[in-house]
Design an enzyme around this catalytic site. Structure first.
Site, PDB file in Angstrom:
ATOM      1  N   GLY A  24     -23.860  -1.463  34.173  1.00  0.00           N
ATOM      2  CA  GLY A  24     -24.215  -1.046  32.827  1.00  0.00           C
ATOM      3  C   GLY A  24     -23.862   0.397  32.548  1.00  0.00           C
ATOM      4  N   VAL A  26     -20.876   2.768  32.571  1.00  0.00           N
ATOM      5  CA  VAL A  26     -19.410   2.664  32.583  1.00  0.00           C
ATOM      6  C   VAL A  26     -18.783   3.648  33.562  1.00  0.00           C
ATOM      7  CG1 VAL A  26     -17.328   2.914  31.178  1.00  0.00           C
ATOM      8  CG2 VAL A  26     -19.349   1.778  30.229  1.00  0.00           C
ATOM      9  N   ALA A  27     -19.217   4.921  33.503  1.00  0.00           N
ATOM     10  CA  ALA A  27     -18.609   5.946  34.356  1.00  0.00           C
ATOM     11  C   ALA A  27     -18.870   5.680  35.827  1.00  0.00           C
ATOM     12  CB  ALA A  27     -19.138   7.321  33.955  1.00  0.00           C
ATOM     13  N   ASN A 110     -34.357  11.004  34.905  1.00  0.00           N
ATOM     14  CA  ASN A 110     -34.981   9.751  35.327  1.00  0.00           C
ATOM     15  C   ASN A 110     -36.118   9.949  36.320  1.00  0.00           C
ATOM     16  OD1 ASN A 110     -31.685   8.842  35.286  1.00  0.00           O
ATOM     17  ND2 ASN A 110     -33.126   7.768  33.973  1.00  0.00           N
ATOM     18  N   GLU A 174     -37.936   4.144  33.347  1.00  0.00           N
ATOM     19  CA  GLU A 174     -36.776   4.983  33.657  1.00  0.00           C
ATOM     20  C   GLU A 174     -37.018   6.461  33.346  1.00  0.00           C
ATOM     21  OE1 GLU A 174     -33.521   3.695  34.827  1.00  0.00           O
ATOM     22  OE2 GLU A 174     -34.832   2.035  35.356  1.00  0.00           O
ATOM     23  N   HIS A 250     -29.312   4.090  28.948  1.00  0.00           N
ATOM     24  CA  HIS A 250     -30.543   4.814  28.641  1.00  0.00           C
ATOM     25  C   HIS A 250     -30.450   5.357  27.215  1.00  0.00           C
ATOM     26  CE1 HIS A 250     -31.070   5.692  33.191  1.00  0.00           C
ATOM     27  NE2 HIS A 250     -31.912   4.748  32.835  1.00  0.00           N
ATOM     28  N   ASP A 252     -31.015   8.317  26.290  1.00  0.00           N
ATOM     29  CA  ASP A 252     -30.426   9.657  26.223  1.00  0.00           C
ATOM     30  C   ASP A 252     -28.900   9.636  26.290  1.00  0.00           C
ATOM     31  OD1 ASP A 252     -29.936   9.213  28.939  1.00  0.00           O
ATOM     32  OD2 ASP A 252     -31.082  10.928  29.658  1.00  0.00           O
ATOM     33  N   CYS A 369     -28.760  14.295  31.656  1.00  0.00           N
ATOM     34  CA  CYS A 369     -29.226  13.544  32.832  1.00  0.00           C
ATOM     35  C   CYS A 369     -29.667  14.479  33.952  1.00  0.00           C
ATOM     36  CB  CYS A 369     -28.107  12.639  33.362  1.00  0.00           C
ATOM     37  SG  CYS A 369     -27.855  11.128  32.420  1.00  0.00           S
TER      38      CYS A 369
END
Length: 446
Positions: A24, A26-27, A110, A174, A250, A252, A369
């Site tokens: 989920g 992508v990077a 998180n 999360e 998420h 954010d 993050c």
């Protein structure tokens, strides 16, 4: 009393690697099994922390997790010496070994949900570590996170620590990645916004079809109860399931708030109009700036690839705001054009500062993050472990520490190297002395 928002950035650990563990994200998936650069990653993070310190903000440092997690590997049946455990896991369950080496604790958004004392029933700052049950590699974190937070905020007069929620997907939590707060000054009573992806018990509620919704409504409401928040200063809003399926794992990644600014994509929420109305009703004393980014200017794909919304919005000494953005935003014509126009518009955001956090971006996390926000008044700030607050001397000492302990590169085959475990433990043992944390890691407690 003067109040502050302190950003506690996660220090990148000595075993930083790309395992592509986060479905989920992508990077994260795109960078799977690439050669990582731990020393460069740690220095990029430290440079960002120092830059915010130099802007006049109070900046903190949050220690990484112990990796590899030998304790978990032993719980899963691998036996013998530490070297034998690593060798056996590499041969029989390389994916499990990779999970136990995860670098994910660097994304401290998180780590926990924090409610400032102005919002809570007993006027203390409340901390609840996130259980992160949706991903095995992240579910290993909350116990040590709790230990580190207690060592940093170790004063019962001002701080209250809660156990993470039940280790069950019904209460998947999360942390601050799905939580933001709107207010006047940081010390004013604010409005805490909890964004969730699904309900665990109401099956009629919409949910994504491709990727899992990691945060549940039940978890968000539980944290609000633990923190003693009232209905008057909480809003629960569902994230748009369609954008979760497009890689917005998420909230954010699609929205961010600071004081009286909410910056979000027009597709971020399931029912935006209703949500905005509720915010206005519950925060009537504030002239909130709702900055909605339209899809025809920035697509979901551009937002995910550049982490436009995984930026930090900070308040500078003159009261204006700045966006702390990754270089990826500067290099994308659509996003750069949008930001150039934003800072000349009628909002408090007047600057954009671009930072190279490529090592974090490749593994799936942007500037937002990397930091855990904690709003504190002056007394509470004085009660924080001072060794964890960035200064010129701490910046120099941590860079020297990185130079002494970190490898330049780590490849997937290095994860079976017992020497990497020895190096990591030596580094973390020294770090706990630098940050005055005590024995927060399992290897120190045996």
């Amino acid at each position: 009393m003067k109040s502050f928002e302190v950003n506690f950035d996660g220090l990148v650990g000595p075993t930083h690697n790309y395992a592509g563990l986060s479905e989920g994200n992508v990077a994260s998936l795109k960078s799977a099994l690439d050669i990582s650069n731990p020393k460069s990653a740690a220095k990029q993070g430290l440079a960002k922390m120092k830059a915010l310190h130099d802007l006049g903000l109070t900046q903190g440092v949050l220690a990484p997790q112990e990796r590899p997690d030998i304790h978990t590997l032993r719980r899963l049946g691998f036996t013998g010496t530490d070297a034998q455990v690593l060798s056996q896991a590499h041969k029989e369950a390389p994916n499990v070994l990779a999970a136990c080496y995860s670098a994910s604790s660097m994304w401290t958004a998180n780590a926990a949900t924090i409610s400032p004392s102005a919002d809570t029933h007993n006027n203390k700052v409340h901390f609840t570590p996130a259980n992160l049950t949706n991903k095995f590699h992240r579910s290993l974190e909350p116990e040590t996170t709790g230990n580190i937070l207690k060592a940093m905020f170790n004063n019962d007069e001002f701080f209250e620590h809660h156990l993470h929620l039940n280790d069950n997907d019904h209460f998947g939590d999360e942390g601050a990645a799905n939580h933001t707060r709107l207010c006047g000054s940081y010390g004013d009573k604010g409005l805490e916004i909890f964004t969730f992806g699904r309900s665990a018990f109401n099956r009629d509620m919409p949910k994504p079809q491709i990727f899992a919704a990691r945060q549940t409504l039940e978890a968000s409401k539980s944290v609000a109860r633990l923190h003693g928040l009232s209905n008057d200063n909480t809003v629960f809003v569902q994230q748009n399931p369609d954008v979760i399926d497009q890689g917005v794992f998420h909230n954010d990644v699609i929205a961010v708030g600071n004081q009286n600014v909410l910056f979000y994509h027009e597709q971020a929420f399931l029912n935006t109009a209703k949500f905005i109305d509720e915010v206005k009703q519950k925060l009537p004393q504030q002239a909130v700036h709702f900055i909605e980014v339209p899809s025809n200017q920035v697509s979901i794909s551009d937002a995910v690839n550049t982490y436009l919304f995984n930026t930090q919005i900070i308040t500078l000494a003159d009261g204006s705001m700045a966006i702390i953005a990754p270089k990826h935003c500067e290099n994308n014509i659509n996003v750069k054009t949008y930001l150039d126009n934003l800072i000349i518009g009628n909002t408090p955001i007047k600057q954009v500062k671009y930072f190279d956090v490529n090592e974090s971006m490749k593994n799936g996390g942007g500037p937002a993050c990397l930091r855990l926000r904690v709003a504190l008044n002056a007394q509470e700030l004085d009660a924080v472990n001072p060794a964890c607050i960035m200064s010129n001397s701490l910046f120099t000492r941590l860079n020297t520490w990185v130079d002494s302990h970190y490898r330049d590169t780590i490849s997937p085959k290095d994860l079976q190297d017992p020497q990497l475990l020895i190096e990591s433990r030596a580094a973390l043992d020294e770090l706990t002395k630098i940050l005055n944390l005590g024995s927060v890691y399992k290897f120190q407690q045996v």
